[in-house]
Write a protein that holds these residues in place. Sequence first.
Motif, PDB file in Angstrom:
ATOM      1  N   THR A   3      39.673  50.885 106.980  1.00 46.25           N
ATOM      2  CA  THR A   3      38.350  51.493 106.905  1.00 46.25           C
ATOM      3  C   THR A   3      38.006  52.261 108.174  1.00 46.25           C
ATOM      4  N   LEU A   4      38.939  52.423 109.065  1.00 48.41           N
ATOM      5  CA  LEU A   4      38.687  53.115 110.323  1.00 48.41           C
ATOM      6  C   LEU A   4      38.338  54.572 110.068  1.00 48.41           C
ATOM      7  N   GLU A  27      41.645  58.136 106.162  1.00 49.11           N
ATOM      8  CA  GLU A  27      41.063  59.277 105.463  1.00 49.11           C
ATOM      9  C   GLU A  27      41.132  60.558 106.283  1.00 49.11           C
ATOM     10  N   PHE A  28      41.954  60.573 107.321  1.00 49.41           N
ATOM     11  CA  PHE A  28      42.169  61.767 108.126  1.00 49.41           C
ATOM     12  C   PHE A  28      43.653  61.879 108.428  1.00 49.41           C
ATOM     13  N   THR A  45      47.679  61.353 104.051  1.00 49.24           N
ATOM     14  CA  THR A  45      46.462  62.163 103.989  1.00 49.24           C
ATOM     15  C   THR A  45      46.733  63.579 104.462  1.00 49.24           C
ATOM     16  N   GLU A  46      47.430  63.719 105.578  1.00 55.63           N
ATOM     17  CA  GLU A  46      47.739  65.064 106.079  1.00 55.63           C
ATOM     18  C   GLU A  46      48.663  65.794 105.117  1.00 55.63           C
ATOM     19  N   SER A  47      49.577  65.097 104.518  1.00 50.47           N
ATOM     20  CA  SER A  47      50.466  65.699 103.528  1.00 50.47           C
ATOM     21  C   SER A  47      49.656  66.246 102.351  1.00 50.47           C
ATOM     22  N   ARG A  48      48.712  65.474 101.886  1.00 51.33           N
ATOM     23  CA  ARG A  48      47.867  65.882 100.759  1.00 51.33           C
ATOM     24  C   ARG A  48      47.014  67.103 101.125  1.00 51.33           C
ATOM     25  N   TYR A  49      46.394  67.075 102.307  1.00 54.08           N
ATOM     26  CA  TYR A  49      45.542  68.194 102.722  1.00 54.08           C
ATOM     27  C   TYR A  49      46.340  69.472 102.989  1.00 54.08           C
ATOM     28  N   LEU A 121      48.570  63.603 116.940  1.00 53.95           N
ATOM     29  CA  LEU A 121      47.578  64.625 116.632  1.00 53.95           C
ATOM     30  C   LEU A 121      46.829  64.130 115.417  1.00 53.95           C
ATOM     31  N   LEU A 122      45.535  63.937 115.556  1.00 56.75           N
ATOM     32  CA  LEU A 122      44.677  63.497 114.462  1.00 56.75           C
ATOM     33  C   LEU A 122      43.878  64.699 113.991  1.00 56.75           C
ATOM     34  N   LEU A 123      43.739  64.868 112.685  1.00 51.69           N
ATOM     35  CA  LEU A 123      43.034  66.005 112.114  1.00 51.69           C
ATOM     36  C   LEU A 123      41.986  65.531 111.127  1.00 51.69           C
ATOM     37  N   HIS A 124      40.749  65.897 111.381  1.00 43.74           N
ATOM     38  CA  HIS A 124      39.656  65.545 110.486  1.00 43.74           C
ATOM     39  C   HIS A 124      39.067  66.824 109.925  1.00 43.74           C
ATOM     40  N   ARG A 125      39.112  66.973 108.604  1.00 44.67           N
ATOM     41  CA  ARG A 125      38.519  68.148 107.967  1.00 44.67           C
ATOM     42  C   ARG A 125      37.009  68.007 107.980  1.00 44.67           C
ATOM     43  N   CYS A 126      36.332  69.036 108.451  1.00 42.80           N
ATOM     44  CA  CYS A 126      34.853  69.003 108.572  1.00 42.80           C
ATOM     45  C   CYS A 126      34.178  69.353 107.266  1.00 42.80           C
TER      46      CYS A 126
END
Length: 126
Positions: A3-4, A27-28, A45-49, A121-126
Amino acid sequence: MTTLDFADIHSLDQIAGASLQQLDRLEFGVIGFDDEGIVRFYNATESRYSGLSVEKVVGMHLFTVVAPCMNNYMVAQKYEDALVHGRELDEAIDYVLTLRMRPTLVKLRMMARPGLPLRYLLLHRC
């Protein structure tokens, strides 16, 4: 760890200490790569995005093959500087991804520490 939230990451230890399965459930996006820039981990998640399969990305150079739009002073150079100077890197920036997609606003979190086998490298879609 499942849940992080992206905003809840307070240290590199939280990411480096997580199992691959835990990182896949986030989720990121999370990309782990070695000192040579070779991707060793690419979460689900990154693969999906990104639309890029894990199998096609792992083993490739992050900044020249997978994400050349990040091969610049804002991203790739920060990892290189940290490596050369033996410094820890923990920096977040707003960024726009442009390769293989329409421009996409993301928050990047760049994390590295001397002695760890992977940089993250962490990626969060805004």
